[in-house]
Design an enzyme around this catalytic site. Sequence first.
Site, PDB file in Angstrom:
ATOM      1  N   LEU A  19      18.734  26.973  71.374  1.00 34.46           N
ATOM      2  CA  LEU A  19      17.661  27.788  70.793  1.00 34.46           C
ATOM      3  C   LEU A  19      16.738  26.948  69.927  1.00 34.46           C
ATOM      4  O   LEU A  19      15.508  27.114  69.976  1.00 34.46           O
ATOM      5  CB  LEU A  19      18.256  28.932  69.967  1.00 34.46           C
ATOM      6  CG  LEU A  19      17.233  29.852  69.291  1.00 34.46           C
ATOM      7  CD1 LEU A  19      16.335  30.532  70.313  1.00 34.46           C
ATOM      8  CD2 LEU A  19      17.930  30.892  68.418  1.00 34.46           C
ATOM      9  N   ILE A 445       9.937  15.950  46.404  1.00 35.96           N
ATOM     10  CA  ILE A 445      11.320  16.353  46.153  1.00 35.96           C
ATOM     11  C   ILE A 445      12.317  15.314  46.644  1.00 35.96           C
ATOM     12  O   ILE A 445      13.436  15.247  46.159  1.00 35.96           O
ATOM     13  CB  ILE A 445      11.600  17.729  46.785  1.00 35.96           C
ATOM     14  CG1 ILE A 445      10.615  18.761  46.224  1.00 35.96           C
ATOM     15  CG2 ILE A 445      13.022  18.183  46.540  1.00 35.96           C
ATOM     16  CD1 ILE A 445      10.621  18.876  44.708  1.00 35.96           C
ATOM     17  N   GLY A 446      11.933  14.472  47.598  1.00 34.80           N
ATOM     18  CA  GLY A 446      12.847  13.404  47.987  1.00 34.80           C
ATOM     19  C   GLY A 446      12.656  12.900  49.392  1.00 34.80           C
ATOM     20  O   GLY A 446      12.314  11.745  49.606  1.00 34.80           O
ATOM     21  N   GLU A 498      14.395   8.580  52.209  1.00 35.80           N
ATOM     22  CA  GLU A 498      15.706   8.994  52.712  1.00 35.80           C
ATOM     23  C   GLU A 498      15.844   8.878  54.223  1.00 35.80           C
ATOM     24  O   GLU A 498      16.559   9.661  54.862  1.00 35.80           O
ATOM     25  CB  GLU A 498      16.031  10.423  52.247  1.00 35.80           C
ATOM     26  CG  GLU A 498      15.988  10.588  50.746  1.00 35.80           C
ATOM     27  CD  GLU A 498      16.297  12.004  50.271  1.00 35.80           C
ATOM     28  OE1 GLU A 498      16.780  12.816  51.078  1.00 35.80           O
ATOM     29  OE2 GLU A 498      16.043  12.296  49.095  1.00 35.80           O
ATOM     30  N   ARG A 529      16.115  25.551  62.116  1.00 37.58           N
ATOM     31  CA  ARG A 529      16.789  24.614  61.223  1.00 37.58           C
ATOM     32  C   ARG A 529      18.302  24.819  61.303  1.00 37.58           C
ATOM     33  O   ARG A 529      18.806  25.904  60.997  1.00 37.58           O
ATOM     34  CB  ARG A 529      16.297  24.813  59.795  1.00 37.58           C
ATOM     35  CG  ARG A 529      17.070  24.032  58.740  1.00 37.58           C
ATOM     36  CD  ARG A 529      16.804  22.556  58.803  1.00 37.58           C
ATOM     37  NE  ARG A 529      17.383  21.877  57.646  1.00 37.58           N
ATOM     38  CZ  ARG A 529      17.823  20.632  57.660  1.00 37.58           C
ATOM     39  NH1 ARG A 529      17.757  19.926  58.769  1.00 37.58           N
ATOM     40  NH2 ARG A 529      18.317  20.080  56.572  1.00 37.58           N
ATOM     41  N   HIS A 655      16.667  19.940  41.500  1.00 33.93           N
ATOM     42  CA  HIS A 655      15.822  20.773  42.353  1.00 33.93           C
ATOM     43  C   HIS A 655      16.629  21.965  42.840  1.00 33.93           C
ATOM     44  O   HIS A 655      17.795  21.833  43.215  1.00 33.93           O
ATOM     45  CB  HIS A 655      15.312  19.982  43.558  1.00 33.93           C
ATOM     46  CG  HIS A 655      14.633  20.849  44.585  1.00 33.93           C
ATOM     47  ND1 HIS A 655      13.432  21.472  44.338  1.00 33.93           N
ATOM     48  CD2 HIS A 655      15.002  21.220  45.829  1.00 33.93           C
ATOM     49  CE1 HIS A 655      13.088  22.184  45.395  1.00 33.93           C
ATOM     50  NE2 HIS A 655      14.025  22.058  46.308  1.00 33.93           N
ATOM     51  N   CYS A 657      16.021  25.617  45.346  1.00 33.64           N
ATOM     52  CA  CYS A 657      15.038  26.185  46.268  1.00 33.64           C
ATOM     53  C   CYS A 657      15.423  27.578  46.724  1.00 33.64           C
ATOM     54  O   CYS A 657      16.601  27.912  46.817  1.00 33.64           O
ATOM     55  CB  CYS A 657      14.855  25.282  47.490  1.00 33.64           C
ATOM     56  SG  CYS A 657      16.352  24.957  48.434  1.00 33.64           S
ATOM     57  N   HIS A 708       8.195  24.958  54.259  1.00 35.04           N
ATOM     58  CA  HIS A 708       8.932  25.612  55.329  1.00 35.04           C
ATOM     59  C   HIS A 708       8.012  26.270  56.344  1.00 35.04           C
ATOM     60  O   HIS A 708       8.477  26.999  57.220  1.00 35.04           O
ATOM     61  CB  HIS A 708       9.908  26.637  54.746  1.00 35.04           C
ATOM     62  CG  HIS A 708      11.058  25.998  54.031  1.00 35.04           C
ATOM     63  ND1 HIS A 708      11.002  25.659  52.697  1.00 35.04           N
ATOM     64  CD2 HIS A 708      12.280  25.610  54.459  1.00 35.04           C
ATOM     65  CE1 HIS A 708      12.154  25.106  52.338  1.00 35.04           C
ATOM     66  NE2 HIS A 708      12.937  25.066  53.388  1.00 35.04           N
TER      67      HIS A 708
END
Length: 768
Positions: A19, A445-446, A498, A529, A655, A657, A708
């Site tokens: 999916l 944020i990273g 990262e 996700r 952080h 979320c 997002h």
Amino acid sequence: MTVTVATLGFPRIGARRELKFALERHWSGQDDTAALHATAATLRGTAWACQRDLGADHIPAGDFSLYDHVLDTSVMLGAVPARYAHPGGPVDLSTYFAMARGATAEVGAGPDGAACCAGAGHTAQEMTKWFDTNYHYMVPELTADTMLALSSTRILDDYREARAQGIAARPVLLGPVTWALLAKGHGVDPLDHLDAAVAIYADVLAQLAALGADWVQIDEPGLVLDLTDAQRDAFTRSYARLAGAGPKLMLATYFGAIGDNLDCALALPVAGLHIDLVRAPEQLESVLAAARPDLLLSLGIIDGRNVWRADLERLLDRLEPVAATRDLILAPSCSLLHTPVDLALETALDPEIAQWLAFAVQKIAELDVLKRALNHGRAAVGDALAASTAAAAARAASPRIHDAAVAARLAAVTPDQARRTSDFAIRQPLQAARLNLPAFPTTTIGSFPQTPGVRHARAQFMRGEIDAAAYEGFLRTETAETVHWQESIGLDVLVHGEFERNDMVQYFGERLSGFAFTRSAWVQSYGSRCVRPPILYGDVARPAPMTVDWWAYAQGLTERPMKGMLTGPVTILNWSFVRDDQPRAVSCRQIALAIRDEVIDLEAAGAKLIQIDEAALREGLPLRRRDWAAYLDWAVESFRLSASGVRDETQIHTHMCYSEFNDILPAIGAMDADVISIETARSQMELLEGFADYRYPNDIGPGVYDIHAPRVPAADEMVALLRLALAHLPAGQIWVNPDCGLKTRKWPEVRPALIALVAAARTLRAAA
């Protein structure tokens, strides 16, 4: 008495994430709508056949979703916010995905020459965590002008599809009261729309009955929450109408005990009730004592949220007396959405650990064993019971579970180790002098985009097609390019991107003792996700530094401050499949000590700022308020234990979320992070009202870029958000950053968005 087996829901994504890939092909324009629907139909059919072949008697239809089942319910009810300009009638797929991801329009070329978008389209609906899981749902939006009307027949279509494949499915719907409890009302109480919603449910139930459905599962996990009298009355009023609509109703509760809502639940005119006996085993006796004799009970006795194999002999000891007196349905505690699909795919997993596990397929097989034992006697399934007992004994006796050195270190922890040396008022000027940052300092944020090139190089390395030196060289190039690009656009505090990290939890778990890892044990987090939670099976320690070398390399490329980037202990715990043989608090403190070692090593290497992400702290909050204090005490202590070994002038960031924070602000304040960054773009800075009312003393980075969704906000949109923030907070308290990490986005989206973010900060500085 007869015992049958039900599944409340099955993983949607497919055993190999079919999916996910179909959605991403569709969103990128590679596949049309027909291709996406064909993949979805194949996944549904495969799931139904799998559950039937494993022995399930009641198989759900309607648990599949292209994005989120709460969004599906909103669409069914026609709860489409006005900004999407829905004309009424059936909601098309483009509107559905706009509600989930936002809508955008191309407006030209970005800095790299690629087409990009800015400012156009519509923002997505808000997204937050589904109860206390890591699954995200799309928050329904209701106003006084919302006019509900049946706008999707997906549940009817799925039921027809199952029947056509010979599956006597049980349709499943998210209940109307829970849907309303999850909704956000803008100038209206969501329950004001409940009667209109219930009328649509009644229509749908009648149509399902006409199609031949004799049972319908209605999920009302809202019944395990703290409810007001008005909310209980909403259940009573709603089910008085729904009970006569056609099919018999199986009311499904999960994620906890019904508790003080039991009288309300048992008074509802439904034919069946599902209860969670994994999260709340103690409620069985009270339900049995009060349930009417004709109420069909569905017992959630296999853990639908974790991966540990059940001890079937122990379960039978408890179930046999109940099964002797009444018909029963055996089921997972909740939908198997939260578990991986099939342990059989894990051919490289350590065999000792593998024997302790059960994924969705194995859990249904366990239920079938229990069913046959209760219907025909234990002798009928003797081999399966013996294997279960042997696995439980092997796990309990394994020397890999306990580490005496870890236990001794934890026992020696003192309260001073969980406190910074000085208060924030003393630390702040020391950090400001050391960092010398401008007003409205900008950072991210990273993570930065994990491009197909990054994923391909990682896959090549994992397959042995390139050696460690070649892979590290590739990662260094990606890191250097990202660091220099951040410098070029004017970000004030940089990150290394990262690129070496597969996942913010898995990366650390792979470097800590006590964790095991899978190759195919994916679960859905939201939309396309998917994550592979580590399996925390034993005591945790850090054998060696985990991030220091990459931080030092990145810092060596720039004169600007480079954040050290870590995942916090509570998030590592909550985003793992956690051992169930000791309290979660103990495991969390073990992880905290390991992260503390890394924080101290980063500071010793020269890091001036260290971010310890606790994205999942709110997620782990118990559903009942009476249980909050105990959880928050050990969760906050674990964060502080990880963060408090540094000097005053070292700045600690965290952080969080996509959660509601206002009700736990004292705990967030007690974490004592120097800077907290939070999601506020979708909510239009609404969360900051609570921080202002609480008079939160430390610095805050309210997100101004919703990562997002694929749309790219323009600088003036971010300026408007920052001005909203200034209505709640003083300028000196505000950082400027995206909502979350940028790993899942594409560079053509990220580049213009961050350029706009820097421009927005400069606009605010100029106006100060």
